[in-house]
Design a protein around this motif. Structure first.
Motif, mmCIF file in Angstrom:
data_model
loop_
_atom_site.group_PDB
_atom_site.id
_atom_site.type_symbol
_atom_site.label_atom_id
_atom_site.label_comp_id
_atom_site.label_asym_id
_atom_site.label_seq_id
_atom_site.Cartn_x
_atom_site.Cartn_y
_atom_site.Cartn_z
ATOM 1 N N UNK A 91 0.828 -1.214 0.000
ATOM 2 C CA UNK A 91 0.000 0.000 0.000
ATOM 3 C C UNK A 91 0.861 1.263 0.000
ATOM 4 N N UNK A 92 1.955 1.237 0.754
ATOM 5 C CA UNK A 92 2.871 2.379 0.786
ATOM 6 C C UNK A 92 3.496 2.577 -0.592
ATOM 7 N N UNK A 93 3.943 1.494 -1.212
ATOM 8 C CA UNK A 93 4.537 1.568 -2.547
ATOM 9 C C UNK A 93 3.526 2.116 -3.535
ATOM 10 N N UNK A 94 2.322 1.583 -3.488
ATOM 11 C CA UNK A 94 1.269 2.032 -4.409
ATOM 12 C C UNK A 94 1.001 3.523 -4.233
ATOM 13 N N UNK A 95 0.877 3.966 -3.000
ATOM 14 C CA UNK A 95 0.568 5.376 -2.736
ATOM 15 C C UNK A 95 1.690 6.308 -3.197
ATOM 16 N N UNK A 96 2.924 5.981 -2.829
ATOM 17 C CA UNK A 96 4.031 6.901 -3.086
ATOM 18 C C UNK A 96 4.570 6.843 -4.506
ATOM 19 N N UNK A 97 4.632 5.662 -5.114
ATOM 20 C CA UNK A 97 5.278 5.571 -6.415
ATOM 21 C C UNK A 97 4.314 5.306 -7.566
ATOM 22 N N UNK A 100 1.739 8.204 -7.120
ATOM 23 C CA UNK A 100 2.538 9.432 -7.097
ATOM 24 C C UNK A 100 2.038 10.478 -6.091
ATOM 25 N N UNK A 101 1.638 10.014 -4.909
ATOM 26 C CA UNK A 101 1.207 10.940 -3.867
ATOM 27 C C UNK A 101 2.437 11.535 -3.179
ATOM 28 N N UNK A 102 2.302 12.752 -2.714
ATOM 29 C CA UNK A 102 3.362 13.357 -1.910
ATOM 30 C C UNK A 102 3.322 12.716 -0.518
ATOM 31 N N UNK A 103 4.357 12.969 0.276
ATOM 32 C CA UNK A 103 4.352 12.443 1.646
ATOM 33 C C UNK A 103 3.145 12.951 2.424
ATOM 34 N N UNK A 104 2.799 14.213 2.228
ATOM 35 C CA UNK A 104 1.628 14.777 2.922
ATOM 36 C C UNK A 104 0.344 14.081 2.494
ATOM 37 N N UNK A 105 0.183 13.886 1.206
ATOM 38 C CA UNK A 105 -1.028 13.230 0.700
ATOM 39 C C UNK A 105 -1.097 11.776 1.170
ATOM 40 N N UNK A 106 0.055 11.099 1.155
ATOM 41 C CA UNK A 106 0.085 9.706 1.617
ATOM 42 C C UNK A 106 -0.188 9.620 3.114
ATOM 43 N N UNK A 109 -3.795 9.811 3.575
ATOM 44 C CA UNK A 109 -4.461 8.561 3.177
ATOM 45 C C UNK A 109 -4.372 7.511 4.276
ATOM 46 N N UNK A 110 -3.216 7.451 4.949
ATOM 47 C CA UNK A 110 -2.994 6.428 5.975
ATOM 48 C C UNK A 110 -3.333 6.921 7.384
ATOM 49 N N UNK A 111 -3.749 8.169 7.492
ATOM 50 C CA UNK A 111 -4.114 8.756 8.791
ATOM 51 C C UNK A 111 -2.954 8.697 9.782
ATOM 52 N N UNK A 112 -1.767 9.055 9.302
ATOM 53 C CA UNK A 112 -0.588 9.124 10.162
ATOM 54 C C UNK A 112 0.118 10.447 9.906
ATOM 55 N N UNK A 113 1.064 10.756 10.764
ATOM 56 C CA UNK A 113 1.801 12.010 10.589
ATOM 57 C C UNK A 113 2.749 11.906 9.394
ATOM 58 N N UNK A 114 3.169 13.064 8.919
ATOM 59 C CA UNK A 114 4.096 13.107 7.784
ATOM 60 C C UNK A 114 5.423 12.442 8.152
ATOM 61 N N UNK A 115 5.894 12.640 9.378
ATOM 62 C CA UNK A 115 7.160 12.019 9.791
ATOM 63 C C UNK A 115 7.026 10.498 9.880
ATOM 64 N N UNK A 116 5.867 10.005 10.307
ATOM 65 C CA UNK A 116 5.641 8.556 10.324
ATOM 66 C C UNK A 116 5.612 8.001 8.907
ATOM 67 N N UNK A 117 5.012 8.760 8.006
ATOM 68 C CA UNK A 117 4.963 8.325 6.606
ATOM 69 C C UNK A 117 6.369 8.285 6.027
ATOM 70 N N UNK A 118 7.189 9.257 6.363
ATOM 71 C CA UNK A 118 8.568 9.283 5.899
ATOM 72 C C UNK A 118 9.320 8.051 6.407
ATOM 73 N N UNK A 121 8.235 5.033 4.489
ATOM 74 C CA UNK A 121 8.842 5.075 3.160
ATOM 75 C C UNK A 121 10.278 4.564 3.223
ATOM 76 N N UNK A 122 11.048 5.044 4.186
ATOM 77 C CA UNK A 122 12.446 4.638 4.322
ATOM 78 C C UNK A 122 12.556 3.151 4.659
ATOM 79 N N UNK A 123 11.666 2.642 5.506
ATOM 80 C CA UNK A 123 11.680 1.219 5.845
ATOM 81 C C UNK A 123 11.400 0.357 4.611
#
Length: 151
Positions: A91-97, A100-106, A109-118, A121-123
């Protein structure tokens, strides 16, 4: 990261494969609907066109067919790589790549903070990079890809 570049290029490679298949249909004078869809459908069209090309001795057709086959193998590998991950990672791959959602948009979508999304993404990138870097097939495809960037 090498894997991030591949993920960012997924749609480009798919478009290139669709264009190759369309050109091959025209070159081989095959009356088929314009190729589009998932990788499996594109593979079916490629297989059909490859069978048609066996009866023609044309360097341009052979060149285009070689490029289409490479793009198909690359897309198939990327599809496998994504599908081999846990559903949350997919789901993370689908959203980000793929979407093509930005970190904020993703993160919305996942109802988490931008830093958690980052961090997610890194994981995901680290896990994919570990698989990619240890896979000889992936390395071969990457080398072939670099050689065909000018095609």
């Amino acid at each position: 990261m090498m894997i991030e570049k591949l993920l960012e290029s997924y749609e480009l490679y798919k478009n290139e494969l669709e264009a190759d298949l369309y050109l091959l249909q025209t070159m081989l004078q095959q009356d088929m609907p314009e190729p589009s869809g998932d990788t499996i459908e594109l593979g079916r069209v490629l297989k059909h066109l490859k069978g048609c090309a066996d009866f023609i001795n044309d360097a341009a057709v052979d060149h285009r067919l070689k490029h289409a086959e490479l793009r198909f193998r690359q897309l198939s590998y990327l599809d496998w790589l994504v599908r081999s991950r846990a559903s949350e990672e997919q789901e993370v791959i689908k959203a980000l790549w793929l979407d093509r959602l930005s970190l904020s948009e993703a993160s919305d979508r996942f109802y988490i903070s931008k830093s958690s999304m980052y961090r997610k993404k890194q994981e995901v990138l680290s896990a994919l990079e570990a698989v990619f870097s240890s896979d000889r097939t992936a390395q071969t495809l990457w080398n072939e890809m670099e050689q065909t960037e000018t095609i």
